[in-house]
Design a protein around this motif. Structure first.
Motif, PDB file in Angstrom:
ATOM      1  N   HIS A   1      -4.541   2.279   3.604  1.00 56.96           N
ATOM      2  CA  HIS A   1      -3.833   1.736   2.795  1.00 56.96           C
ATOM      3  C   HIS A   1      -2.574   1.246   3.127  1.00 56.96           C
ATOM      4  CE1 HIS A   1      -7.384   1.102  -0.611  1.00 56.96           C
ATOM      5  NE2 HIS A   1      -7.022   2.452  -0.745  1.00 56.96           N
TER       6      HIS A   1
ATOM      7  N   ALA B   1      -5.174   2.141   9.235  1.00 55.17           N
ATOM      8  CA  ALA B   1      -6.299   1.576   8.493  1.00 55.17           C
ATOM      9  C   ALA B   1      -7.358   1.471   9.874  1.00 55.17           C
ATOM     10  CB  ALA B   1      -5.809   0.088   8.006  1.00 55.17           C
TER      11      ALA B   1
ATOM     12  N   GLY C   1       0.503  -1.777   0.263  1.00 57.48           N
ATOM     13  CA  GLY C   1       0.478   0.293  -0.235  1.00 57.48           C
ATOM     14  C   GLY C   1       0.915   0.827  -0.146  1.00 57.48           C
TER      15      GLY C   1
ATOM     16  N   ARG D   1      -6.824  -7.968   2.502  1.00 56.64           N
ATOM     17  CA  ARG D   1      -6.404  -7.393   3.749  1.00 56.64           C
ATOM     18  C   ARG D   1      -4.380  -7.361   3.653  1.00 56.64           C
ATOM     19  NH1 ARG D   1     -10.596  -9.104   7.817  1.00 56.64           N
ATOM     20  NH2 ARG D   1     -11.964  -7.839   7.350  1.00 56.64           N
TER      21      ARG D   1
ATOM     22  N   ASN E   1      -4.772   7.083   0.647  1.00 57.41           N
ATOM     23  CA  ASN E   1      -5.701   7.045   1.306  1.00 57.41           C
ATOM     24  C   ASN E   1      -5.230   5.970   2.929  1.00 57.41           C
ATOM     25  OD1 ASN E   1      -7.887   6.100   2.956  1.00 57.41           O
ATOM     26  ND2 ASN E   1      -9.150   5.497   0.702  1.00 57.41           N
TER      27      ASN E   1
ATOM     28  N   PRO F   1     -11.651  -6.513  -0.346  1.00 54.87           N
ATOM     29  CA  PRO F   1     -11.207  -5.779   0.151  1.00 54.87           C
ATOM     30  C   PRO F   1      -9.793  -7.476   0.361  1.00 54.87           C
ATOM     31  CG  PRO F   1     -12.379  -5.422   2.103  1.00 54.87           C
ATOM     32  CD  PRO F   1     -13.063  -6.194   1.088  1.00 54.87           C
TER      33      PRO F   1
ATOM     34  N   TRP G   1      -4.783  -0.687  -8.018  1.00 53.95           N
ATOM     35  CA  TRP G   1      -3.246  -1.722  -7.705  1.00 53.95           C
ATOM     36  C   TRP G   1      -3.403  -3.351  -8.298  1.00 53.95           C
ATOM     37  CZ3 TRP G   1      -1.566  -5.911  -5.072  1.00 53.95           C
ATOM     38  CH2 TRP G   1      -0.320  -6.580  -4.916  1.00 53.95           C
TER      39      TRP G   1
ATOM     40  N   ALA H   1      -4.479  -2.631   6.777  1.00 53.47           N
ATOM     41  CA  ALA H   1      -4.758  -2.077   5.822  1.00 53.47           C
ATOM     42  C   ALA H   1      -5.413  -3.001   4.571  1.00 53.47           C
ATOM     43  CB  ALA H   1      -3.109  -2.186   5.553  1.00 53.47           C
ATOM     44  N   ILE H   2      -5.564  -2.845   3.765  1.00 58.04           N
ATOM     45  CA  ILE H   2      -6.264  -3.152   2.300  1.00 58.04           C
ATOM     46  C   ILE H   2      -5.197  -2.871   0.836  1.00 58.04           C
ATOM     47  CG2 ILE H   2      -8.438  -3.995   3.549  1.00 58.04           C
ATOM     48  CD1 ILE H   2      -9.544  -1.733   1.790  1.00 58.04           C
ATOM     49  N   ALA H   3      -5.540  -3.403   0.577  1.00 52.68           N
ATOM     50  CA  ALA H   3      -4.869  -2.936  -0.754  1.00 52.68           C
ATOM     51  C   ALA H   3      -5.186  -1.830  -1.538  1.00 52.68           C
ATOM     52  CB  ALA H   3      -4.585  -4.649  -1.560  1.00 52.68           C
ATOM     53  N   HIS H   4      -5.083  -1.104  -2.277  1.00 55.31           N
ATOM     54  CA  HIS H   4      -5.870  -0.491  -3.762  1.00 55.31           C
ATOM     55  C   HIS H   4      -5.890  -1.432  -4.681  1.00 55.31           C
ATOM     56  CE1 HIS H   4      -2.562   2.133  -2.269  1.00 55.31           C
ATOM     57  NE2 HIS H   4      -3.355   4.014  -2.784  1.00 55.31           N
TER      58      HIS H   4
END
Length: 284
Positions: free
Chosen positions: A198, A204, A184, A247, A195, A245, A218, A212-215
């Motif tokens: 990410h 997050a 991220g 993770r 953001n 999402p 991406w 956190a989650i990936a864009h």
């Protein structure tokens, strides 16, 4: 709705736009602005190389099919943080993305980026609209995209839309990869999209995510990089729906139908959790 275009000599500074985003938390209306922003942008070879590295694209003489989103990001931010835009940027959810490559993306050094919003509709969780981005070069239209965005808590009159689902062809595993915890932050450095959801587990959690989650872009870029040589390079529409999402960190598996002018793809995680569904089709 006719677009009131505003032409600019340069793209805006992201630091100012992030300040606007951070200080706007309320819904101020239910009407999308008619404004659009456009600007000529140069392709920086060093930045392009960094983007390729983060997303897994090889150097093939073509712009990666998702790279125009990065060229347009500052103008998109400017539009979505303008006073006339009624929804707070923080909290918007990217539900789906569709790109159309009209001509081969080779020998592209300078393009005109155009961004606008339209098509506000009711949704079961609020309202959705489309962020429309088009890219032109000296010869004319080159690339275009629509990102469907959800703003929760908006109440509109009308029946909520339901996402359409194309028929699914037989798919086999193409590859799998590990999405590391720092991806991220790495993608943010090349895309400009910082953001907090990410960047780290700590940031997050401030927005209700345990990690956190990936864009989403991406994920789409990494998928198309893995399918290089599998899909046509132009006269193609590639549409995806973001489901659950990704993770960070985690392993994902890419499934796709046979190479050709049309096909389906799917990205899954542990327990066959669907992260993204997509199709590619020739332009009509």
């Amino acid at each position: 709705m006719a677009t009131d275009w505003h032409s600019q000599s340069r793209t805006p500074y992201l630091s100012e736009l992030y300040w606007r985003a951070a200080t706007r938390r309320k819904i101020t209306g239910i009407t999308l602005p008619e404004d659009g922003f456009r600007c000529w942008v140069n392709v920086d070879p060093k930045h392009l190389a960094a983007y390729r590295k983060v997303c897994g694209f090889t150097e093939d003489g073509l712009l990666p099919p998702t790279y125009p989103h990065v060229l347009a990001f500052a103008l998109q931010m400017q539009l979505l943080t303008a006073k006339a835009f009624p929804f707070p940027l923080l909290g918007l959810v990217h539900l789906a993305n569709r790109i159309r490559i009209l001509r081969p993306l080779g020998a592209v050094a300078r393009v005109q980026v155009n961004v606008r919003v339209h098509n506000l509709q009711p949704h079961a969780k609020g309202a959705v609209f489309e962020l429309v981005t088009t890219i032109d070069d000296a010869l004319g239209p080159l690339w275009e995209a629509e990102s469907q965005m959800l703003c929760k808590g908006v109440k509109l009159v009308g029946e909520a839309i339901e996402p359409s689902q194309d028929s699914v062809l037989a798919m086999n595993e193409v590859t799998r990869w590990w999405a590391p915890s720092e991806i991220g932050r790495r993608y943010a450095r090349v895309s400009g999209d910082y953001n907090p959801i990410h960047l780290s587990a700590v940031s997050a959690r401030l927005f209700g995510f345990p990690r956190a989650i990936a864009h989403g872009l991406w994920i789409k870029a990494r998928t198309l990089a893995a399918l290089s040589g599998h899909l046509p390079t132009s006269n193609i529409e590639i549409a995806v729906q973001f489901k659950r999402p990704v993770r960070l960190p985690s392993e994902v598996v890419l499934l796709a139908s046979a190479a050709g002018s049309s096909g389906d793809l799917k990205l899954v995680g542990a327990g066959d959790l669907e992260h993204m569904l997509g199709t590619w089709r020739p332009l009509v």
